[in-house]
Design an enzyme around this catalytic site. Structure first.
Site, PDB file in Angstrom:
ATOM      1  N   HIS A  71       0.838  -1.203   0.000  1.00  0.00           N
ATOM      2  CA  HIS A  71       0.000   0.000   0.000  1.00  0.00           C
ATOM      3  C   HIS A  71       0.875   1.257   0.000  1.00  0.00           C
ATOM      4  O   HIS A  71       0.701   2.152  -0.847  1.00  0.00           O
ATOM      5  CB  HIS A  71      -0.890  -0.041   1.248  1.00  0.00           C
ATOM      6  CG  HIS A  71      -1.804   1.122   1.407  1.00  0.00           C
ATOM      7  ND1 HIS A  71      -3.149   1.065   1.120  1.00  0.00           N
ATOM      8  CD2 HIS A  71      -1.577   2.397   1.840  1.00  0.00           C
ATOM      9  CE1 HIS A  71      -3.700   2.240   1.362  1.00  0.00           C
ATOM     10  NE2 HIS A  71      -2.770   3.071   1.808  1.00  0.00           N
ATOM     11  N   GLU A  72       1.826   1.333   0.939  1.00  0.00           N
ATOM     12  CA  GLU A  72       2.660   2.532   1.056  1.00  0.00           C
ATOM     13  C   GLU A  72       3.584   2.698  -0.152  1.00  0.00           C
ATOM     14  O   GLU A  72       3.864   3.823  -0.580  1.00  0.00           O
ATOM     15  CB  GLU A  72       3.466   2.496   2.354  1.00  0.00           C
ATOM     16  CG  GLU A  72       2.627   2.505   3.626  1.00  0.00           C
ATOM     17  CD  GLU A  72       1.661   3.680   3.726  1.00  0.00           C
ATOM     18  OE1 GLU A  72       1.893   4.710   3.070  1.00  0.00           O
ATOM     19  OE2 GLU A  72       0.659   3.558   4.463  1.00  0.00           O
ATOM     20  N   HIS A  74       1.665   4.520  -2.809  1.00  0.00           N
ATOM     21  CA  HIS A  74       1.737   5.973  -2.610  1.00  0.00           C
ATOM     22  C   HIS A  74       3.090   6.514  -3.066  1.00  0.00           C
ATOM     23  O   HIS A  74       3.179   7.540  -3.742  1.00  0.00           O
ATOM     24  CB  HIS A  74       1.563   6.316  -1.127  1.00  0.00           C
ATOM     25  CG  HIS A  74       0.158   6.180  -0.619  1.00  0.00           C
ATOM     26  ND1 HIS A  74      -0.923   6.785  -1.242  1.00  0.00           N
ATOM     27  CD2 HIS A  74      -0.333   5.551   0.472  1.00  0.00           C
ATOM     28  CE1 HIS A  74      -2.018   6.506  -0.547  1.00  0.00           C
ATOM     29  NE2 HIS A  74      -1.694   5.752   0.488  1.00  0.00           N
TER      30      HIS A  74
END
Length: 604
Positions: free
Chosen positions: A392-393, A396
């Site tokens: 997920h990170e 980003h």
């Protein structure tokens, strides 16, 4: 990393598991040089006040100064805060972080005159300024963004009054925050071992996931009994914050509080309404999932406190960091070589601070400054959830990387409306890969349930919240009062509608509105649901179409904030003005649900 009873000190973490903040500043002395430069630029920008309408050259000079100053203070702020996040007990970086915050406030204050001055320039004169100075072409979209607000901007004196009133207007949210975070205390409950333990908000979800139904019920009832004692006070704070939204919308001549909130992203209210309508159209799917939950838990009645306990026996999945990296690398191969090369750089070139240490900021985030590569903070634990958090990170981080490399500073920052798209695409591709490579029935059921819960809590639950927000704002706009009773009645009906006939909607849940802090940030939660829908739709296209979809997706990542979110997503292949992306996401939900039902039947 070997587990031990005490957390290691920062100095005991091997360097290969630490981020390299030296890529921002080689040392603190370099930071000091830029801090001095910021102060010089602040004086320069102050001297330009009152000159913007004089010529295209003057306007261009100020806009360039704004970019230079903002870019520099961002770099200073990011470095100082991330140094502090490494070890919050380090007084050197506590002080540097405080100085960076102070500098940031000074910069914002110095730049504050720019937007009002631009808004004060008559439209025809602004067109002439643009024609007279070719360098202003770069700022055309930015100027369009600023001048869009002209019909909703008041006189200088009125704007000053509204600005002064903002602190008072934020009082309801502040009061709720103090009540919710400082003053409310919860009773003791009896845990699984028969021990008396204090119920806290942090422990509440842990209790809701307990296999002991008595513990779940006791925690549920204790939490809402506590909020019930304050229901009239909290109803008053929520009513006040809704009245605030309606007041500002009317004063600024927006048709409604909803349209005022959507204006910044240039989102038509039909996008919000489509989301609610499409989710309601697909509530039978959620009802099916609720029915399966009841069946797998072997309950005669499914209550609201049974919603979070895992319905599939937990599978022991120990995932060391290096294994997580290898799995994510493999899972994201469908995004192609260009994405893969940057991902590899992220994993190997000091972007990630991996492990927990004494004093380190908890949780996970992706952050960085325009002039350097992004960074990711983790507190990695060897489990499935942490592998998904890492994916997920990194979503980003790579969104930021591509935006920063392909957009000038003016347009590099992407908006909140699309912020969760790249991170969720990564999670979806990781889940796809795990399901493609897992044949063990129990593991597959565990993974399916994990993913289905993401749909339930993000797509369905956040949309229910969004519908509640819309309803209570419309009631105030119609002149109706919001009381604890009317809020609870409305909230109960939504729970009945969303959870369906297999769910016993306990009376305690009627008060859930009283504990949701997001209701004090008007019309924000819908972005979780739209972002999740867009990401799921894009993931399907990437898997099914291959290279054409990947090319569109990478172009989206490279677009930053160079256009409005709806336009950027359209070019990527997702039209959020239609219900189709939401339907596409719900098709994935239906497929996952069908497989879990099938695996349940085969093991019966």
């Amino acid at each position: 990393m070997n587990k031990s009873k005490t957390l290691p000190k920062r100095s005991e973490i091997p360097d290969q598991y630490k981020w390299k903040l030296e890529d921002i500043y080689a040392d603190d002395a370099e930071w000091e040089k830029d801090a001095a430069k910021v102060k010089e630029l602040i004086e320069q920008v102050k001297q330009k006040q009152g000159t913007l309408s004089q010529s295209g050259k003057h306007l261009l000079e100020v806009l360039k100064l704004q970019d230079e100053l903002s870019m520099l203070v961002e770099r200073l702020y990011v470095y100082a805060r991330m140094r502090r996040d490494e070890d919050n007990t380090n007084s050197t970086y506590q002080a540097l972080s405080d100085r960076a915050t102070s500098l940031s406030i000074q910069v914002n204050s110095a730049l504050a005159y720019i937007q009002p001055e631009i808004l004060a320039i008559p439209d025809e004169q602004l067109r002439q300024l643009l024609q007279s100075e070719p360098g202003l072409d770069h700022y055309r979209f930015l100027l369009e963004e600023i001048t869009r607000y002209k019909p909703h901007t008041l006189s200088a004196r009125e704007e000053e009054i509204l600005a002064q009133a903002s602190e008072v207007a934020n009082a309801p949210a502040t009061i709720f925050g103090m009540l919710n975070n400082a003053d409310i205390t919860f009773p003791m409950i009896t845990d699984e071992q028969g021990e008396e333990v204090e119920l806290t908000k942090g422990r509440y979800i842990q209790f809701m996931e307990s296999k002991d139904r008595r513990v779940r019920k006791e925690a549920f009832e204790a939490l809402y009994a506590t909020y019930g004692k304050h229901k009239n006070t909290i109803a008053a704070t929520l009513a006040a914050v809704v009245k605030r939204d309606v007041f500002f919308a009317r004063v600024r001549q927006y048709p409604s509080a909803l349209e005022a909130a959507l204006f910044g992203d240039k989102i038509d209210k039909s996008v919000y309404e489509n989301l609610i309508a499409t989710i309601r159209e697909h509530l039978p799917l959620l009802h099916r999932y609720i029915g399966l939950r009841k069946k797998l838990l072997k309950l005669d009645e499914l209550h609201m406190y049974d919603l979070y306990v895992p319905i599939v026996q937990e599978v022991e999945m120990r995932i060391p960091y290096e294994q997580a990296v290898a799995t994510i690398r493999e899972a994201l191969r469908p995004l192609g070589d260009e994405y893969g090369q940057v991902l590899e750089e992220g994993f190997t070139a000091g972007w990630i601070d991996v492990y927990e240490n004494q004093g380190k900021t908890s949780g996970a985030y992706s952050w960085g400054a325009y002039t350097t590569h992004p960074y990711v903070l983790m507190n990695y634990q060897e489990d499935l959830n942490n592998m998904f958090t890492l994916a997920h990170e990194m979503g980003h981080a790579l969104h930021s990387y591509f935006s920063d490399r392909h957009q000038p500073y003016t347009y590099a920052q992407y908006r909140i409306f699309v912020a969760e798209v790249a991170s969720t695409v990564n999670e979806s591709l990781l889940m796809h890969h795990l399901l493609e490579t897992t044949s063990d029935r129990q593991v597959r059921m565990y993974l399916l349930n994990y993913y289905l819960e993401r749909f339930r809590t993000t797509l369905y639950r956040q949309t229910m919240f969004a519908e509640f927000e819309k309803l209570i704002h419309e009631r105030v706009e119609a002149g109706e009062a919001l009381t604890a009773e009317s809020l609870s009645t409305a909230y109960r009906q939504l729970n009945v509608d969303y959870h369906g006939p297999e769910m016993v909607v306990d009376s305690e849940i009627d008060l859930e509105w009283a504990r949701i802090p997001h209701f004090y940030s008007n019309f924000y939660v819908y972005k979780y649901a739209t972002g999740f829908s867009a990401a799921t739709s894009l993931y399907k296209q990437i898997i099914e179409e291959g290279e054409p979809a990947v090319t569109r997706y990478l172009d989206f990542l490279k677009s930053g904030g160079s256009d409005y979110p709806i336009n950027l997503l359209k070019r990527a292949g997702v039209d959020m003005t239609s219900p189709e992306p939401i339907r596409a996401a719900l098709t994935v939900f239906a497929e996952l649900l069908s497989e879990l039902e099938s695996l349940t039947e085969s093991g019966a």
